[in-house]
Design a protein around this motif. Sequence first.
Motif, mmCIF file in Angstrom:
data_model
loop_
_atom_site.group_PDB
_atom_site.id
_atom_site.type_symbol
_atom_site.label_atom_id
_atom_site.label_comp_id
_atom_site.label_asym_id
_atom_site.label_seq_id
_atom_site.Cartn_x
_atom_site.Cartn_y
_atom_site.Cartn_z
ATOM 1 N N ARG A 101 0.808 -1.221 0.000
ATOM 2 C CA ARG A 101 0.000 0.000 0.000
ATOM 3 C C ARG A 101 0.841 1.271 0.000
ATOM 4 N N ALA A 104 -0.531 3.964 -2.437
ATOM 5 C CA ALA A 104 -1.761 4.614 -1.970
ATOM 6 C C ALA A 104 -1.440 5.675 -0.927
ATOM 7 N N GLY A 105 -0.449 5.414 -0.103
ATOM 8 C CA GLY A 105 -0.049 6.404 0.903
ATOM 9 C C GLY A 105 0.480 7.673 0.276
ATOM 10 N N GLN A 107 -0.328 8.737 -2.835
ATOM 11 C CA GLN A 107 -1.446 9.368 -3.526
ATOM 12 C C GLN A 107 -2.394 10.083 -2.563
ATOM 13 N N ASN A 108 -2.504 9.570 -1.339
ATOM 14 C CA ASN A 108 -3.404 10.160 -0.347
ATOM 15 C C ASN A 108 -2.698 11.112 0.615
ATOM 16 N N ASP A 109 -1.463 11.497 0.269
ATOM 17 C CA ASP A 109 -0.709 12.498 1.021
ATOM 18 C C ASP A 109 -0.493 12.098 2.485
ATOM 19 N N LEU A 110 -0.242 10.814 2.711
ATOM 20 C CA LEU A 110 0.067 10.356 4.067
ATOM 21 C C LEU A 110 1.519 10.618 4.429
ATOM 22 N N ARG A 244 5.006 11.596 -5.406
ATOM 23 C CA ARG A 244 3.887 11.815 -6.321
ATOM 24 C C ARG A 244 4.395 12.049 -7.747
#
Length: 293
Positions: A101, A104-105, A107-110, A244
């Motif tokens: 994952r 996804a982290g 892309q979701n700005d984690l 990103r």
Amino acid sequence: MQKYSIQHNNWSRRHFLKCLPLSAFAIVGCNQQTHKFSNKIDTLEKVTQSGVLRAGYFVEPPAVMKDPNSGELRGSYVGAIKTIAAELGVKVDFIEVDLARFAAGIQNDLYDVSIGSTFRTIKRSRVVAFTDTIYYLGFAGVTPKGRGDEFRTEADVNRKGVRVALKEGAALQTYAKERWHNPELVILTGTDLSLPLQAVSSGQADVGFINEHTTEFYARNHDDVEIIFKDNPILVLGMSWAVRPDDTRWLQFLNTSLEALVSTGQMARWERKFYGEKLRRQIIEPDAPNVQT
């Protein structure tokens, strides 16, 4: 945007004044949309302004190592990101993530960068931007002690009745699904990259594969297994950090920083400290490769 044309011989002053508010609204709306996208703060600016660099990671020695008691992180990548943060005058906030994952982290700005040592594949590059290759790595595996001669080639692994443990999200998972149609593939989830190797120790699998480094560190501490494919690793690819896809300035900054750490020998010093030797910076191109990445 729709354009409005005013011709004096066709339009009266009253018609013009009636339409003016609508035209003004359209222009303002457009400007607001442009401002929304153009005023986005890039990550380098955000990090320096906030004073915090968020680094996603997963444990993969010698790049990222975690003390099981204190939780303290160390390793070549940990030293690198701390050095980069010090140059910026900011602190590092480490965030543990599952390899499956990591994209996804981002892309979701984690986090601002994933420093988990990640295989640069064509499929992954569709959703993240990779830094330049830091070193090259392939996949090796373990099997119970005394069974190494059974698994010298991929054809030995690709047999019915063989249980093959793989980590969910690893590049080898896709490779195996496309090529190894005979064995039973045991796909394991979790943040620990050594899960496929643990499956061999526990009797859940006949062989378990993960990157060469994790395999070697595991075998050092578990005398119940032996390494396979040590001299002929599978799917050798570049290892990188990830950001990103649209984060161009941040990516350029990280590439420059990593290049400086490699060219000055600092990266090699960390690698020797935590691994015992410098890692693979170059590879020999294989003959007639049959690899889909």
